[in-house]
Design a protein around this motif. Structure first.
Motif: not given
Length: 258
Positions: A149-151, A224-232, A237-244
Motif C-alpha cells: 500500500i505504501i508503494c 497471503p496467496a501467491i496470486s495475491a502477492i503477484v497481482l499486488a 510496479a505498473l503504478v510506480m512506473g507510470i508515476g515516475l
C-alpha cells in the motif's frame, strides 16, 4: 541508476527535515499532538462500529477490528496521495530558489503519512488485545500488505503531484474520486453482501486485494496467496512506473507552472 542513488543519499538529511516539518505542521498548537494519529482511527472505529453493526447487522465477528483494518489501509492511501498531490505546489518558493530533487517533497509527504500508518497499526494491535482477538503468527507478515500500500500510494502520489502543477482542478476532482473509491473498497461492508456484478467491480480495485491480504494475516490467520502477492506486485510496479515516468517528464516544467 548509481547517480540517482548517490543523489538520494546526498539529500537524505533534507528528506528527514521535510518529514519532521510535515509532522510538526500537522499537529502544531495541538495539545495531544501526535497522539491524534492513534486517537483518530479509534474514535472513527467506535462511531462507525455502533452505526453499522446496529443499522446493517453485519454478521462479522469482531466487527470493530474488521472495520479498523479497512480504515487503516484506505485512510493511509487517502492521506498519503492527497498530501503528495500538493507537495510541489506547497514548496514552490523553495523550488524556485535552490536546486532540490523535486521528488523529495513528494516522498516526505508519503513517509510522514507512513508514520501515521504505523501509529494506526499500533492502535489496531491494542484494540485486538483489548477485545481478546487471538493474535496469530501470521501477524508477523503484516509488513507485506503494508509495503504494497505504501508503494502503490507512492506511485499515485508522484503521478498526481506532477499533473496537479499544471492542472489545479485535479485537486477538486480527486476528492470526488476518493469518495467513490471508498465505496468500491470493502472498508465497511463484507464482500459477501455484494451482488455478483458489483463484486467483480470491487475486485478490480487494487486496494481491495491489498486490504484482503492485510485482513487475512491480521484477523483470519491465513497466509497471503501467491496470486495475491503477484497481482499486488504487478499493480504496484505498473503504478510506480507510470508515476515516475510522468514525474520525470514534467519536473523540468514545474518552475514555469508553479
Amino acid at each position: 541508476m548509481l547517480t540517482y542513488i548517490q543523489n538520494f543519499k546526498k539529500f537524505q538529511p533534507l528528506l528527514n527535515e521535510l518529514i519532521t516539518r510535515d509532522i510538526k505542521t500537522k499537529y502544531r498548537k495541538s495539545i495531544l499532538g501526535v497522539f491524534w494519529t492513534i486517537l483518530n482511527p479509534l474514535f472513527m472505529m467506535i462511531v462507525l462500529s455502533v452505526v453499522f453493526s446496529n443499522l446493517f447487522k453485519f454478521d462479522i465477528e469482531y466487527f470493530p477490528v474488521y472495520l479498523l483494518s479497512g480504515q487503516l489501509i484506505f485512510n493511509f492511501y487517502n492521506e498519503a496521495t492527497t498530501n503528495a498531490m500538493g507537495a510541489i505546489l506547497a514548496n514552490g518558493a523553495l523550488i524556485k530558489k535552490v536546486y532540490v530533487p523535486k521528488y523529495m517533497f513528494v516522498l516526505s509527504r508519503i513517509f510522514s503519512s507512513t508514520i501515521n500508518l504505523l501509529a494506526s497499526f499500533t492502535a489496531m494491535i491494542f484494540v485486538m488485545l483489548a477485545m481478546r482477538v487471538e493474535l496469530h503468527y501470521t501477524v508477523l507478515l503484516a509488513p507485506i500488505p503494508l509495503f504494497f500500500i505504501i508503494c502503490f500510494s507512492m506511485g499515485v502520489g508522484l503521478l498526481l503531484s506532477a499533473i496537479t502543477v499544471k492542472f489545479r482542478d485535479i485537486m477538486h476532482l480527486y476528492s470526488v474520486f476518493v469518495t467513490a473509491l471508498m465505496y468500491l473498497t470493502p472498508v465497511i461492508y463484507p464482500m459477501s453482501i455484494l451482488p455478483a456484478w458489483l463484486k467483480k467491480i470491487v475486485l478490480l480495485n487494487p486496494l481491495t486485494n491489498i486490504l484482503n491480504m492485510f485482513r487475512g494475516v491480521m484477523i483470519n490467520n491465513t497466509l497471503p496467496a501467491i496470486s495475491a502477492i503477484v497481482l499486488a506486485t504487478i499493480e504496484c510496479a505498473l503504478v510506480m512506473g507510470i508515476g515516475l515516468y510522468v514525474f520525470y517528464k514534467r519536473q523540468d516544467t514545474f518552475i514555469l507552472d508553479i
